[in-house]
Design an enzyme around this catalytic site. Sequence first.
Site, PDB file in Angstrom:
ATOM      1  N   GLY A  31      35.608  60.516  56.617  1.00 20.46           N
ATOM      2  CA  GLY A  31      36.303  61.794  56.493  1.00 20.46           C
ATOM      3  C   GLY A  31      35.936  62.523  55.222  1.00 20.46           C
ATOM      4  O   GLY A  31      34.883  62.251  54.620  1.00 20.46           O
ATOM      5  N   HIS A  37      27.687  65.568  56.322  1.00 26.07           N
ATOM      6  CA  HIS A  37      28.184  64.978  57.577  1.00 26.07           C
ATOM      7  C   HIS A  37      27.858  65.894  58.766  1.00 26.07           C
ATOM      8  O   HIS A  37      27.473  65.429  59.834  1.00 26.07           O
ATOM      9  CB  HIS A  37      29.704  64.804  57.522  1.00 26.07           C
ATOM     10  CG  HIS A  37      30.189  63.865  56.463  1.00 26.07           C
ATOM     11  ND1 HIS A  37      30.848  64.300  55.339  1.00 26.07           N
ATOM     12  CD2 HIS A  37      30.125  62.503  56.362  1.00 26.07           C
ATOM     13  CE1 HIS A  37      31.183  63.267  54.587  1.00 26.07           C
ATOM     14  NE2 HIS A  37      30.749  62.165  55.171  1.00 26.07           N
ATOM     15  N   ARG A 187      32.784  62.467  47.025  1.00 28.66           N
ATOM     16  CA  ARG A 187      33.301  62.205  45.678  1.00 28.66           C
ATOM     17  C   ARG A 187      33.019  63.346  44.708  1.00 28.66           C
ATOM     18  O   ARG A 187      33.560  63.350  43.604  1.00 28.66           O
ATOM     19  CB  ARG A 187      32.739  60.883  45.140  1.00 28.66           C
ATOM     20  CG  ARG A 187      33.305  59.672  45.889  1.00 28.66           C
ATOM     21  CD  ARG A 187      32.884  58.351  45.280  1.00 28.66           C
ATOM     22  NE  ARG A 187      33.654  57.245  45.805  1.00 28.66           N
ATOM     23  CZ  ARG A 187      33.261  56.434  46.797  1.00 28.66           C
ATOM     24  NH1 ARG A 187      32.093  56.621  47.377  1.00 28.66           N
ATOM     25  NH2 ARG A 187      34.040  55.450  47.210  1.00 28.66           N
TER      26      ARG A 187
END
Length: 296
Positions: A31, A37, A187
Site C-alpha cells: 500500500g 506501483h 518511505r
Amino acid sequence: MQILKTVAEMKAACRAISRTEKKSGFVPTMGALHAGHISLVRTARQQCDVVAASIFVNPVQFAPNEDLAKYPRTLQEDCRMLEAEGVDLLFTPDAAEMYPTGASTVVNVAALSGRLDGASRPGHFQGVATVVAKLFHIVAPDKAYFGQKDAAQVAVLRQMVRDLDMDVALIVCPIVRETDGLALSSRNRYLGAAERQQALALQRSLQQVERLFAQGERSSKKLIAAAQQVFAAEPAARVDYITLVDWATLLQVEIAAPGHLFAVAAWIGATRLIDNVILSRPGFLASGGDEVKVVE
Ligand code: PAF
C-alpha cells in the site's frame, strides 16, 4: 474492482479466473501507493487479461526496531488509484488472516537472504519470501510484477521461484523517479524538506558510477570510491552499503560488467532509502518490464 479480505474468497475468485484460461497478472504491494506501483499495474494491465493486486503491510518483514507501526497506510486512496487503473481483484487481508495463530512455516532463501539489505535487516527477506510464497499460492498468477528499485528482493524471489518450482514468471519493471531523480518510495513521505534534498545523494552517486562505467572504468573499488565521494559531500546522509554485485547471487564482483547491479542504501535522518542501477546493457528494461523467464 472486487475487494476481497479472506484467503478463501481470494482463492475462489482467482480459481474462477484460471478456469477461463485468461492470463493473470499480480502486483503485490504494502500500500501507500505511488507512481512506481502504478507503473507495475499498467504493465500488468498491458500484458494480462486479468489483473490482481494485494495490499498487506507484512509484519514479518519488519524487524522489531523498524517502522511497522508508522508505515504509511492509505487504503482508501490506494483503492481509488487501483480502481482507476482497471485492477480487477484487490486482496486486503489483515495479519490474523495471513498468519493465523499457530502458523509456523517460513520460506528462507538461505544464502541470498543475508546479503545487501538482508545483511542490515536480519529476517527481512525471510519475511518477504514467506509472504510472497503465500500470496503466489493464493493468487496463482501467470505473471507477477516487481520494481527494480528492490533489486535484492527480486534476486531473492527469483531464487525462491526457481527452487520451489513455482509456476509464475517474474516481471521486473524500471525504477520510477521524481523529476529531480529521487527514486519513488513509500518511505519518501517520511522525509523533511532538508532531508529530501540530502536524499538526492543516492541518485547522484549512481549517476557518477554510470558515467565512469560508460567512460570505461571497470574496477569495482574505483566505482565504489566514486560513489563514496558523492556521499562524503553530503555528510547528513549515513551510508549503509555501497556495493557492486552479480544480480543473481548478490555476491560482490571485482570487475564491473554490463548487467551487474550497483546498489546503495543510506540513512537520511531516520529514514533508510535504497537505490540502484543495472550497469548498461543495451535495451535492458527499455520498455515496460523485463521478463525474467523463471518458468515458461
Ligand atoms: O516490495 C514490497 O512492497 C513488499 O516487500 C512485498 C513484495 C509486497 C511483500 O510484502
